[in-house]
Design an enzyme around this catalytic site. Structure first.
Site, mmCIF file in Angstrom:
data_model
loop_
_atom_site.group_PDB
_atom_site.id
_atom_site.type_symbol
_atom_site.label_atom_id
_atom_site.label_comp_id
_atom_site.label_asym_id
_atom_site.label_seq_id
_atom_site.Cartn_x
_atom_site.Cartn_y
_atom_site.Cartn_z
ATOM 1 N N ARG A 1 -31.300 -17.180 46.593
ATOM 2 C CA ARG A 1 -30.581 -15.960 46.190
ATOM 3 C C ARG A 1 -29.569 -16.293 45.094
ATOM 4 O O ARG A 1 -29.464 -15.592 44.078
ATOM 5 C CB ARG A 1 -29.869 -15.364 47.398
ATOM 6 C CG ARG A 1 -29.095 -14.066 47.139
ATOM 7 C CD ARG A 1 -28.493 -13.607 48.462
ATOM 8 N NE ARG A 1 -27.819 -12.303 48.382
ATOM 9 C CZ ARG A 1 -26.515 -12.137 48.221
ATOM 10 N NH1 ARG A 1 -25.719 -13.190 48.086
ATOM 11 N NH2 ARG A 1 -25.990 -10.919 48.183
ATOM 12 N N GLN B 1 -29.702 -4.776 48.932
ATOM 13 C CA GLN B 1 -28.287 -5.130 48.765
ATOM 14 C C GLN B 1 -28.000 -5.767 47.403
ATOM 15 O O GLN B 1 -26.922 -5.587 46.839
ATOM 16 C CB GLN B 1 -27.912 -6.108 49.891
ATOM 17 C CG GLN B 1 -26.453 -6.457 49.998
ATOM 18 C CD GLN B 1 -26.266 -7.891 50.448
ATOM 19 O OE1 GLN B 1 -26.439 -8.805 49.653
ATOM 20 N NE2 GLN B 1 -25.944 -8.074 51.702
ATOM 21 N N SER C 1 -21.734 -8.605 51.708
ATOM 22 C CA SER C 1 -22.673 -9.180 50.733
ATOM 23 C C SER C 1 -23.331 -10.434 51.321
ATOM 24 O O SER C 1 -24.067 -10.351 52.291
ATOM 25 C CB SER C 1 -21.946 -9.464 49.414
ATOM 26 O OG SER C 1 -22.849 -9.844 48.415
ATOM 27 N N LEU C 2 -23.035 -11.605 50.780
ATOM 28 C CA LEU C 2 -23.584 -12.860 51.296
ATOM 29 C C LEU C 2 -23.361 -12.999 52.807
ATOM 30 O O LEU C 2 -24.211 -13.545 53.527
ATOM 31 C CB LEU C 2 -22.920 -14.038 50.567
ATOM 32 C CG LEU C 2 -23.114 -15.420 51.182
ATOM 33 C CD1 LEU C 2 -24.546 -15.885 51.006
ATOM 34 C CD2 LEU C 2 -22.145 -16.423 50.587
ATOM 35 N N HIS D 1 -24.653 -6.432 42.702
ATOM 36 C CA HIS D 1 -24.714 -5.127 43.385
ATOM 37 C C HIS D 1 -24.800 -3.939 42.425
ATOM 38 O O HIS D 1 -24.143 -2.921 42.605
ATOM 39 C CB HIS D 1 -23.520 -4.983 44.340
ATOM 40 C CG HIS D 1 -23.447 -6.093 45.332
ATOM 41 N ND1 HIS D 1 -24.434 -6.317 46.266
ATOM 42 C CD2 HIS D 1 -22.529 -7.078 45.504
ATOM 43 C CE1 HIS D 1 -24.112 -7.385 46.974
ATOM 44 N NE2 HIS D 1 -22.989 -7.867 46.531
ATOM 45 N N GLN E 1 -19.084 -14.177 48.974
ATOM 46 C CA GLN E 1 -18.681 -15.021 47.849
ATOM 47 C C GLN E 1 -17.285 -14.652 47.365
ATOM 48 O O GLN E 1 -16.920 -13.485 47.350
ATOM 49 C CB GLN E 1 -19.692 -14.838 46.712
ATOM 50 C CG GLN E 1 -19.761 -16.015 45.784
ATOM 51 C CD GLN E 1 -21.058 -16.031 44.997
ATOM 52 O OE1 GLN E 1 -22.085 -15.587 45.485
ATOM 53 N NE2 GLN E 1 -21.010 -16.547 43.798
#
Length: 305
Positions: free
Chosen positions: A111, A243, A86-87, A194, A9
């Site tokens: 999510r 995560q 991440s994503l 996070h 993102q």
């Protein structure tokens, strides 16, 4: 040795995927049917505010990244390792066949929705701290006891993102400047990703993931949480849950892949964020970026090994 890496993102922009419609119209159509709106139109025409809504951003970046990945794989280039920021780890999982693209669209949408509702608007925030040692920044975060703040993204030397309660992030930002940080940049996000403020939604997300079947990965996935590779379906699933509330150890992920012999990184998806970070982690490795079909043509001309 080649690694594929996928952006997260923040890499989204209006116009992304514009040249992919001819080759990947089926993917945009499928994703749009799942989401209930015209995803291709949102990616290409915006508006930016709608694209920036996390529940839209996540499946949008996933779709553009996967459309590009499909073309890269079809061209005969394949990785030894895959990883995502991440994503981006979800695109890595689709690349490995852990779950289908269709399931990935549903999972990233959920999510995004869960992350958006995790904390009320204004309660949490994030900031990038530039030019300060990780240990010093960790001590600063631990010294703030009236609000929660912690390290969230360990991106590359001299770039660490902190996350937590807005007041905690402000206090840590001020202390970081006093301790010698070159710069502190508040991030334009409403979600404290996070960090432990995401723990409750992570539990809800874990229940949601049980609806899907996970397969072992065809390629080792270097996950953000442990910065180590796994192909095991259950381990990948657990890492995706952890995560949400654990730091993204991107620098360690890249170093791990280099230690295993990777000398070429191909960033697949919108933007060039990861290529820039990798160059700062190790300037000796080759980095390529594929965010259009033209980029792929250029990469195909290279002598990739």
């Amino acid at each position: 040795m080649i690694a594929f890496v996928f952006p997260g993102q923040g890499s989204q922009y209006v116009g992304m995927g514009k040249d992919l419609l001819e080759v990947a119209g089926d993917l945009f159509k499928l994703a749009g049917e799942i989401l209930g709106f015209d995803l291709a139109k949102l990616c290409i025409e915006g508006p930016q505010e709608e694209l920036n809504k996390t529940e839209n951003t996540q499946p949008a970046i996933l779709t553009v990244s996967y459309a590009l990945l499909r073309e890269v794989l079809a061209s005969g280039i394949s990785p030894v390792f895959v990883a995502g920021h991440s994503l981006g780890e979800y695109t890595a999982a689709v690349c490995g066949g852990v779950f289908s693209f269709e399931d990935a669209v549903k999972i990233t949408r959920k999510r995004g929705e869960l992350m958006q509702k995790a904390q009320p608007e204004g309660v949490g925030s994030m900031a990038a701290v530039l030019g300060l040692d990780e240990n010093i920044l960790k001590q600063i975060c631990e010294s703030i006891t009236d609000f929660y703040v912690d390290l969230a993204n360990l991106n590359c030397p001299g770039q660490i993102v902190i996350s937590g309660h807005t007041e905690g992030v402000k206090k840590a930002s001020e202390l970081a400047k006093q301790k010698g940080a070159k710069k502190v940049v508040p991030l334009q996000v409403s979600i404290p990703s996070h960090c432990m403020l995401m723990k409750d939604v992570a539990q809800e997300f874990e229940k949601y993931l049980k609806k899907f079947s996970f397969n072992n990965s065809k390629f080792p996935i270097v996950n953000n949480v442990s910065a180590e590779a796994t192909e095991d379906a259950e381990a990948v699933q657990n890492a995706l849950v952890k995560q949400l509330y654990s730091p993204v150890r991107w620098q360690d992920c890249v170093k791990y892949m280099i230690s295993k012999g990777v000398n070429t990184f191909i960033e697949i998806g919108p933007g060039k964020v990861l290529s820039g970070l990798i160059k700062r982690i190790d300037p000796t490795v080759k980095t390529y970026n594929v965010e259009s079909l033209n980029d792929l043509k250029s990469v195909k001309k290279e002598d990739l090994k």
